[in-house]
Design an enzyme around this catalytic site. Structure first.
Site, PDB file in Angstrom:
ATOM      1  N   ILE A  36      -3.109 -12.655  -0.176  1.00  0.00           N
ATOM      2  CA  ILE A  36      -4.042 -13.249   0.470  1.00  0.00           C
ATOM      3  C   ILE A  36      -4.810 -12.168   1.279  1.00  0.00           C
ATOM      4  CG2 ILE A  36      -5.123 -14.950   1.563  1.00  0.00           C
ATOM      5  CD1 ILE A  36      -2.431 -16.664   0.976  1.00  0.00           C
ATOM      6  N   GLU A  69       5.047 -11.098  -0.840  1.00  0.00           N
ATOM      7  CA  GLU A  69       6.452 -11.458  -0.252  1.00  0.00           C
ATOM      8  C   GLU A  69       6.622 -12.103   1.119  1.00  0.00           C
ATOM      9  OE1 GLU A  69       4.910  -8.697  -1.723  1.00  0.00           O
ATOM     10  OE2 GLU A  69       6.312  -7.129  -2.128  1.00  0.00           O
ATOM     11  N   CYS A 120       6.161  -3.371   0.276  1.00  0.00           N
ATOM     12  CA  CYS A 120       5.905  -2.378   1.148  1.00  0.00           C
ATOM     13  C   CYS A 120       6.812  -2.341   2.217  1.00  0.00           C
ATOM     14  CB  CYS A 120       4.498  -2.801   1.679  1.00  0.00           C
ATOM     15  SG  CYS A 120       4.326  -4.166   2.851  1.00  0.00           S
ATOM     16  N   CYS A 131       6.966  -5.599   4.484  1.00  0.00           N
ATOM     17  CA  CYS A 131       7.620  -6.584   3.725  1.00  0.00           C
ATOM     18  C   CYS A 131       9.144  -6.336   3.993  1.00  0.00           C
ATOM     19  CB  CYS A 131       7.128  -6.956   2.483  1.00  0.00           C
ATOM     20  SG  CYS A 131       5.481  -7.530   2.318  1.00  0.00           S
TER      21      CYS A 131
HETATM   22  N1  THU Z   1       0.769  -6.030  -1.930  1.00  0.00           N
HETATM   23  C1  THU Z   1       1.443  -7.174  -1.926  1.00  0.00           C
HETATM   24  O1  THU Z   1       1.177  -8.486  -2.045  1.00  0.00           O
HETATM   25  N2  THU Z   1       2.788  -6.952  -2.094  1.00  0.00           N
HETATM   26  C2  THU Z   1       3.245  -5.495  -2.245  1.00  0.00           C
HETATM   27  O2  THU Z   1       4.423  -5.384  -2.235  1.00  0.00           O
HETATM   28  C3  THU Z   1       2.169  -4.481  -2.144  1.00  0.00           C
HETATM   29  C4  THU Z   1       0.946  -4.783  -2.018  1.00  0.00           C
HETATM   30  C5  THU Z   1      -0.780  -6.647  -2.024  1.00  0.00           C
HETATM   31  C6  THU Z   1      -1.539  -6.330  -0.694  1.00  0.00           C
HETATM   32  C7  THU Z   1      -2.869  -5.937  -0.989  1.00  0.00           C
HETATM   33  O3  THU Z   1      -3.532  -7.298  -1.245  1.00  0.00           O
HETATM   34  C8  THU Z   1      -2.901  -5.491  -2.573  1.00  0.00           C
HETATM   35  O4  THU Z   1      -1.468  -5.904  -2.944  1.00  0.00           O
HETATM   36  C9  THU Z   1      -3.067  -4.028  -2.325  1.00  0.00           C
HETATM   37  O5  THU Z   1      -2.456  -3.304  -1.668  1.00  0.00           O
END
Ligand code: THU
Length: 135
Positions: free
Chosen positions: A45, A57, A88, A91
């Site tokens: 989001i 996550e 990342c 997370c």
């Molecule tokens: N993002 C995630 O939701 N999870 C991840 O493990 C990597 C990145 C999202 C955050 C952002 O909305 C988009 O991916 C680009 O970084």
């Protein structure tokens, strides 16, 4: 695809459709499996104030914790990318602290799967056990 984590994978793929990512256009879906077999999902989001964006996550695990669930087996993470989308660093820290050494189930846009242990993605993690030492 391997049968293991099939329903978890499908839940992550389905919730990915709800991603709110108008800035990156990168959709991510996550589904966490509880010890008693429940699946709780999350998507990324984003926010106009970019740093307030939250990853799929963390949405999934925060939803789970807020519902009173504290024991987890695995989390599946999917995105639109051909490459796998490993969690990342932020997370990884949140997951290891709240869920421990769970399976990280990565699925790419070709429906290929790779399973990792969280401890291998965040070795020498700082967790509450260390925080409580000496108290
Ligand atoms: N993002 C995630 O939701 N999870 C991840 O493990 C990597 C990145 C999202 C955050 C952002 O909305 C988009 O991916 C680009 O970084």
């Amino acid at each position: 695809m391997k049968k293991k984590y099939r329903y978890l994978t499908e839940a992550a793929q389905s919730v990915m459709q709800n991603a709110y990512s108008p800035f990156s256009k990168f959709r991510v879906g996550a589904a966490i499996l509880t010890n008693d077999g429940k699946i709780i999902t999350g998507c990324n989001i984003e926010n106009s104030s970019f740093s307030l964006t939250i990853c799929a996550e963390r949405v999934a695990i925060f939803k789970a914790i807020s519902e009173g669930v504290t024991k987890f087996k695995a989390i599946a993470v999917v995105s639109d990318a051909k490459d796998f989308t490993p969690p990342c660093g932020a997370c990884r820290q949140v997951l290891v602290d709240l869920a421990g050494n769970i399976d990280i189930v990565l699925i790419n846009s070709h429906n290929q799967m790779k399973i990792k242990k969280l401890n291998d993605l965040i070795p020498l993690a700082f967790t509450k056990k260390k925080l409580m030492k000496g108290k």
